[in-house]
Design a protein around this motif. Structure first.
Motif, mmCIF file in Angstrom:
data_model
loop_
_atom_site.group_PDB
_atom_site.id
_atom_site.type_symbol
_atom_site.label_atom_id
_atom_site.label_comp_id
_atom_site.label_asym_id
_atom_site.label_seq_id
_atom_site.Cartn_x
_atom_site.Cartn_y
_atom_site.Cartn_z
ATOM 1 N N ASP A 1 0.874 -1.176 0.000
ATOM 2 C CA ASP A 1 0.000 0.000 0.000
ATOM 3 C C ASP A 1 0.910 1.224 0.000
ATOM 4 O O ASP A 1 2.041 1.156 0.489
ATOM 5 N N GLN B 1 -2.016 2.542 6.752
ATOM 6 C CA GLN B 1 -2.974 1.523 6.294
ATOM 7 C C GLN B 1 -2.368 0.125 6.443
ATOM 8 O O GLN B 1 -3.066 -0.821 6.806
ATOM 9 N N GLU C 1 -11.764 2.246 -5.217
ATOM 10 C CA GLU C 1 -12.598 2.033 -6.413
ATOM 11 C C GLU C 1 -12.685 3.314 -7.251
ATOM 12 O O GLU C 1 -13.666 4.064 -7.191
ATOM 13 N N LYS D 1 -6.918 3.084 -10.399
ATOM 14 C CA LYS D 1 -6.579 1.694 -10.752
ATOM 15 C C LYS D 1 -5.726 1.655 -12.023
ATOM 16 O O LYS D 1 -4.777 0.870 -12.113
HETATM 17 P P1 NAI Z 1 -10.396 0.838 1.118
HETATM 18 O O1 NAI Z 1 -10.639 2.266 0.913
HETATM 19 O O2 NAI Z 1 -10.686 0.213 2.453
HETATM 20 O O3 NAI Z 1 -8.853 0.498 0.756
HETATM 21 C C1 NAI Z 1 -8.215 0.967 -0.400
HETATM 22 C C2 NAI Z 1 -6.718 0.953 -0.158
HETATM 23 O O4 NAI Z 1 -6.054 1.280 -1.378
HETATM 24 C C3 NAI Z 1 -6.248 1.981 0.889
HETATM 25 O O5 NAI Z 1 -5.481 1.330 1.885
HETATM 26 C C4 NAI Z 1 -5.390 2.959 0.077
HETATM 27 O O6 NAI Z 1 -4.301 3.486 0.818
HETATM 28 C C5 NAI Z 1 -4.911 2.047 -1.045
HETATM 29 N N1 NAI Z 1 -4.469 2.790 -2.228
HETATM 30 C C6 NAI Z 1 -5.128 3.769 -2.886
HETATM 31 N N2 NAI Z 1 -4.379 4.212 -3.920
HETATM 32 C C7 NAI Z 1 -3.232 3.461 -3.921
HETATM 33 C C8 NAI Z 1 -2.074 3.444 -4.754
HETATM 34 N N3 NAI Z 1 -1.947 4.292 -5.775
HETATM 35 N N4 NAI Z 1 -1.098 2.555 -4.466
HETATM 36 C C9 NAI Z 1 -1.224 1.712 -3.429
HETATM 37 N N5 NAI Z 1 -2.299 1.681 -2.595
HETATM 38 C C10 NAI Z 1 -3.287 2.538 -2.848
HETATM 39 O O7 NAI Z 1 -11.201 0.087 -0.033
HETATM 40 P P2 NAI Z 1 -11.877 -1.365 -0.021
HETATM 41 O O8 NAI Z 1 -13.240 -1.281 0.520
HETATM 42 O O9 NAI Z 1 -10.909 -2.356 0.553
HETATM 43 O O10 NAI Z 1 -12.040 -1.634 -1.593
HETATM 44 C C11 NAI Z 1 -10.948 -2.003 -2.402
HETATM 45 C C12 NAI Z 1 -11.482 -2.590 -3.691
HETATM 46 O O11 NAI Z 1 -12.310 -3.720 -3.405
HETATM 47 C C13 NAI Z 1 -12.336 -1.620 -4.519
HETATM 48 O O12 NAI Z 1 -12.107 -1.877 -5.878
HETATM 49 C C14 NAI Z 1 -13.755 -2.025 -4.134
HETATM 50 O O13 NAI Z 1 -14.703 -1.744 -5.131
HETATM 51 C C15 NAI Z 1 -13.593 -3.532 -3.997
HETATM 52 N N6 NAI Z 1 -14.600 -4.187 -3.161
HETATM 53 C C16 NAI Z 1 -15.026 -3.607 -1.996
HETATM 54 C C17 NAI Z 1 -15.985 -4.253 -1.227
HETATM 55 C C18 NAI Z 1 -16.446 -3.643 0.059
HETATM 56 O O14 NAI Z 1 -17.503 -4.055 0.540
HETATM 57 N N7 NAI Z 1 -15.704 -2.746 0.680
HETATM 58 C C19 NAI Z 1 -16.581 -5.527 -1.635
HETATM 59 C C20 NAI Z 1 -16.010 -6.079 -2.835
HETATM 60 C C21 NAI Z 1 -15.073 -5.398 -3.576
#
Ligand code: NAI
Length: 289
Positions: free
Chosen positions: A31, A36, A90, A95
């Motif tokens: 990350d 985080q 997301e 991405k």
């Molecule tokens: P989150 O917001 O909890 O975590 C996202 C993480 O990505 C953060 O730790 C952030 O620091 C990191 N990040 C952002 N930009 C970055 C970069 N350039 N390089 C490295 N790390 C980076 O999000 P969450 O909920 O875990 O979702 C992640 C993915 O999973 C999304 O695509 C979401 O649509 C998908 N998803 C989410 C669900 C949910 O219920 N939360 C269910 C199923 C899929």
């Protein structure tokens, strides 16, 4: 397949890391944010400890799993991975950037999977040098508890990539379903319009919040009413999925309910903000309308 990389240490990335480590995979979790990563390691330890306390796994297996998880901030740590799972925020621009920064670090046979909920797999695959080795692997939240994984093939995904990912999810003790690359896949395509319709039923005054939730709990045998469920998922997430369906399929039946839009504009996003369709500030949730 033994060495797994995960990018994004949020709610989903940490859950995916937990199930991979428990299944004996070597995990590198990356990350850009060190806080985080620290929070993710804490969540992983707590999740493993809960399983040990419940007697689901023995302590030795829990300790072994924790030793398999390593964290870092640099993509170069992912060079030797067999599979990298992208689970960052997301947002399509985020991405796309992550994928194009990642690819130069990877071996040519590394598979890439994305955990996106709403973005077209084919479009994300096209930002990489390996659309045939790119696939969607949509875990459900919370990852350790939910059995289902949707496996989404992009137009260029090869059979061998699909088979490898299907076998990987089975090794995680999950139940995969195969899905073609259409907006919101299967679960959200069916679930979110139902939630949106429940909000229309409220908006039109057909029923109160309590009668809508009670009707679906007792009349359709759903474990939660649709408005309670919307609060649990997050109203912002519900809106994003409805917008993806509306944009991607261009059918007015996917129009997000204006009341859902208003709640999101107000910052009333559900349980995570203490208020959504229900107010969670007291001992029991109370309807806001
Ligand atoms: P989150 O917001 O909890 O975590 C996202 C993480 O990505 C953060 O730790 C952030 O620091 C990191 N990040 C952002 N930009 C970055 C970069 N350039 N390089 C490295 N790390 C980076 O999000 P969450 O909920 O875990 O979702 C992640 C993915 O999973 C999304 O695509 C979401 O649509 C998908 N998803 C989410 C669900 C949910 O219920 N939360 C269910 C199923 C899929």
């Amino acid at each position: 397949m033994n060495r797994i990389g995960i990018i994004g240490a949020g709610q989903m990335g940490s859950g995916i890391a937990t199930v991979c480590a428990l299944a004996g995979f070597d995990v590198r979790l990356v990350d850009r944010d060190k806080d985080q990563l620290a929070a993710a390691l804490k969540r992983i330890k707590e999740s493993v400890a809960r399983r040990v306390a419940r007697g689901q796994i023995d302590k030795a297996r829990g300790d072994k799993a924790l030793k398999l998880v390593h964290t870092g901030t640099a993509f170069k740590a992912l060079a030797d991975r067999d599979l990298v799972i992208e689970a960052v925020t997301e947002s399509e621009p985020v991405k796309r950037q992550v994928l194009s920064d990642l690819v130069p670090h990877l071996g040519k046979n590394t598979l890439i999977a994305t955990n996106t909920s709403t973005i077209a797999i084919t479009r994300l695959a096209a930002t990489t040098d390996r659309p045939d080795r790119f696939i969607g692997v949509h875990f459900m939240n919370p990852v350790p508890a939910m059995r289902l994984v949707e496996i989404i093939r992009g137009i260029a995904t090869s059979d061998s990539t699909f088979n490898a990912i299907r076998d990987f999810t089975v090794r995680l003790d999950k139940e995969p379903v195969r899905v073609e690359d259409f907006p919101a896949f299967i679960v959200h395509r069916i679930l979110m319009p139902m939630i949106n319709e429940a909000i229309y039923v409220l908006y039109e005054g057909v029923g109160t919040m309590e009668s809508i939730d009670k009707a679906m709990r007792l009349g359709a045998n759903h474990p939660m009413g649709p408005l309670e469920l919307a609060d649990f998922i997050g109203l912002d997430t519900c809106l994003v999925v409805m917008q993806a369906l509306n944009d991607g399929l261009a059918d007015s039946k996917y129009r997000p309910c204006p009341l859902l839009v208003k709640y999101v504009e107000a910052g009333w996003l559900g349980r995570k903000t203490g208020r959504g369709f229900y107010d969670y500030s007291g001992d029991t949730p109370t309807p806001t309308r």
